[in-house]
Design an enzyme around this catalytic site. Structure first.
Site, PDB file in Angstrom:
ATOM      1  N   ASN A 105      23.986  35.801   7.628  1.00  0.00           N
ATOM      2  CA  ASN A 105      25.125  35.143   8.272  1.00  0.00           C
ATOM      3  C   ASN A 105      25.188  35.616   9.713  1.00  0.00           C
ATOM      4  O   ASN A 105      24.757  36.722  10.025  1.00  0.00           O
ATOM      5  CB  ASN A 105      26.420  35.547   7.548  1.00  0.00           C
ATOM      6  CG  ASN A 105      27.651  34.910   8.158  1.00  0.00           C
ATOM      7  OD1 ASN A 105      27.646  33.714   8.492  1.00  0.00           O
ATOM      8  ND2 ASN A 105      28.714  35.675   8.316  1.00  0.00           N
TER       9      ASN A 105
ATOM     10  N   SER B 261      26.841  39.562  15.491  1.00  0.00           N
ATOM     11  CA  SER B 261      26.016  40.316  14.546  1.00  0.00           C
ATOM     12  C   SER B 261      25.405  39.359  13.533  1.00  0.00           C
ATOM     13  O   SER B 261      26.064  38.425  13.077  1.00  0.00           O
ATOM     14  CB  SER B 261      26.881  41.315  13.758  1.00  0.00           C
ATOM     15  OG  SER B 261      27.647  42.129  14.605  1.00  0.00           O
TER      16      SER B 261
ATOM     17  N   HIS C 101      27.978  36.397  12.667  1.00  0.00           N
ATOM     18  CA  HIS C 101      29.417  36.638  12.801  1.00  0.00           C
ATOM     19  C   HIS C 101      29.707  36.996  14.257  1.00  0.00           C
ATOM     20  O   HIS C 101      29.001  37.818  14.847  1.00  0.00           O
ATOM     21  CB  HIS C 101      29.830  37.786  11.876  1.00  0.00           C
ATOM     22  CG  HIS C 101      31.296  38.041  11.893  1.00  0.00           C
ATOM     23  ND1 HIS C 101      32.201  37.191  11.293  1.00  0.00           N
ATOM     24  CD2 HIS C 101      32.030  39.021  12.467  1.00  0.00           C
ATOM     25  CE1 HIS C 101      33.428  37.659  11.491  1.00  0.00           C
ATOM     26  NE2 HIS C 101      33.342  38.765  12.216  1.00  0.00           N
TER      27      HIS C 101
ATOM     28  N   ASP D 120      31.701  39.487   5.344  1.00  0.00           N
ATOM     29  CA  ASP D 120      31.168  40.051   6.600  1.00  0.00           C
ATOM     30  C   ASP D 120      30.814  41.537   6.467  1.00  0.00           C
ATOM     31  O   ASP D 120      30.918  42.305   7.425  1.00  0.00           O
ATOM     32  CB  ASP D 120      32.161  39.855   7.762  1.00  0.00           C
ATOM     33  CG  ASP D 120      32.476  38.389   7.992  1.00  0.00           C
ATOM     34  OD1 ASP D 120      31.567  37.557   7.820  1.00  0.00           O
ATOM     35  OD2 ASP D 120      33.629  38.080   8.346  1.00  0.00           O
TER      36      ASP D 120
HETATM   37  C1  GRF Z   1      29.948  30.779  15.305  1.00  0.00           C
HETATM   38  O1  GRF Z   1      30.735  31.435  16.254  1.00  0.00           O
HETATM   39  C2  GRF Z   1      29.507  31.759  14.246  1.00  0.00           C
HETATM   40  O2  GRF Z   1      29.315  33.048  14.720  1.00  0.00           O
HETATM   41  C3  GRF Z   1      30.660  31.735  13.290  1.00  0.00           C
HETATM   42  O3  GRF Z   1      31.093  30.407  13.267  1.00  0.00           O
HETATM   43  C4  GRF Z   1      30.745  29.773  14.496  1.00  0.00           C
HETATM   44  C5  GRF Z   1      29.931  28.565  14.133  1.00  0.00           C
HETATM   45  O4  GRF Z   1      29.675  27.755  15.243  1.00  0.00           O
HETATM   46  N1  GRF Z   1      30.271  32.255  12.001  1.00  0.00           N
HETATM   47  P1  GRF Z   1      28.609  26.570  15.156  1.00  0.00           P
HETATM   48  O5  GRF Z   1      29.081  25.633  14.056  1.00  0.00           O
HETATM   49  O6  GRF Z   1      27.279  27.173  14.843  1.00  0.00           O
HETATM   50  O7  GRF Z   1      28.661  25.927  16.491  1.00  0.00           O
END
Ligand code: GRF
Length: 186
Positions: free
Chosen positions: A104, A133, A106, A142
């Protein structure tokens, strides 16, 4: 052989786009799954000729929903999963099934600011650095081992939006590299 990866999304899909743009010898995105039927990222996938599976989770029990998703992943011979803005807590069976093969991204410097509103919280705390991260997905939200991080400065006058934009640039650089490293080690 490139490893077959599924990307799970719920929204606009900018990280999906970055993963597609960076596709090289390590992985190919063989499926995009969304739990939101009109997620912007689905159009990105279709434009790249990537098969999509979209199903609204409302009214479907968590375990049953994840079983359906897992069936799709198996049907497409998926070997690794990248969550990219997937706003749905996963069932423990699904997490176990993909342990070590699911990551994932984050938008914080974990272990700081798990969950939502990460940029707002970093600014409110007076932090001078923010970032993102990539971590292995485990049962806790997370909480899995961090595989890679990128940092950005937090500048005077930053708002959650200006900081998010600065971090997002780094997300798009970091995630493809981390995914390639993961699949090479499988
Ligand atoms: C990103 O900021 C990611 O870190 C978080 O959700 C957001 C997703 O954005 N988990 P996108 O859909 O990839 O533009």
């Amino acid at each position: 052989m490139r490893k077959k990866v599924a990307v799970l999304i719920s929204g606009r899909g900018s990280n999906l786009q970055a993963l597609i743009d960076a596709e090289q010898d390590a992985y190919e995105i063989a499926l995009v799954v969304s739990n939101v039927e009109d997620a912007g990222g689905l159009a990105i996938a279709r434009a790249a000729d990537i098969p999509t599976f979209a199903l609204a989770h409302k009214g479907v029990a968590r375990a049953a929903f994840d079983d359906i998703v897992d069936g799709q992943l198996r049907a497409h011979a998926i070997e690794a999963v990248a969550l990219a803005g997937y706003m749905r807590i996963l069932s423990s069976a699904f997490v176990e099934r993909w342990t070590g093969r699911m990551i994932n991204i984050h938008p914080s410097l974990l272990p700081l600011y798990k969950g939502l509103h990460t940029h707002e919280r970093a600014i409110a705390a007076g932090d001078t650095q923010g970032g993102c991260s990539v971590h292995l997905v485990t049962a806790g939200l997370d909480e899995g081992p961090v595989l890679a991080q990128a940092t950005v400065p937090i500048l005077p006058g930053d708002t959650p939006d200006t900081l998010a934009a600065r971090v997002l640039v780094e997300e798009h650089r970091l995630y493809p590299r981390a995914l390639a490293d993961l699949v090479r080690a499988l």
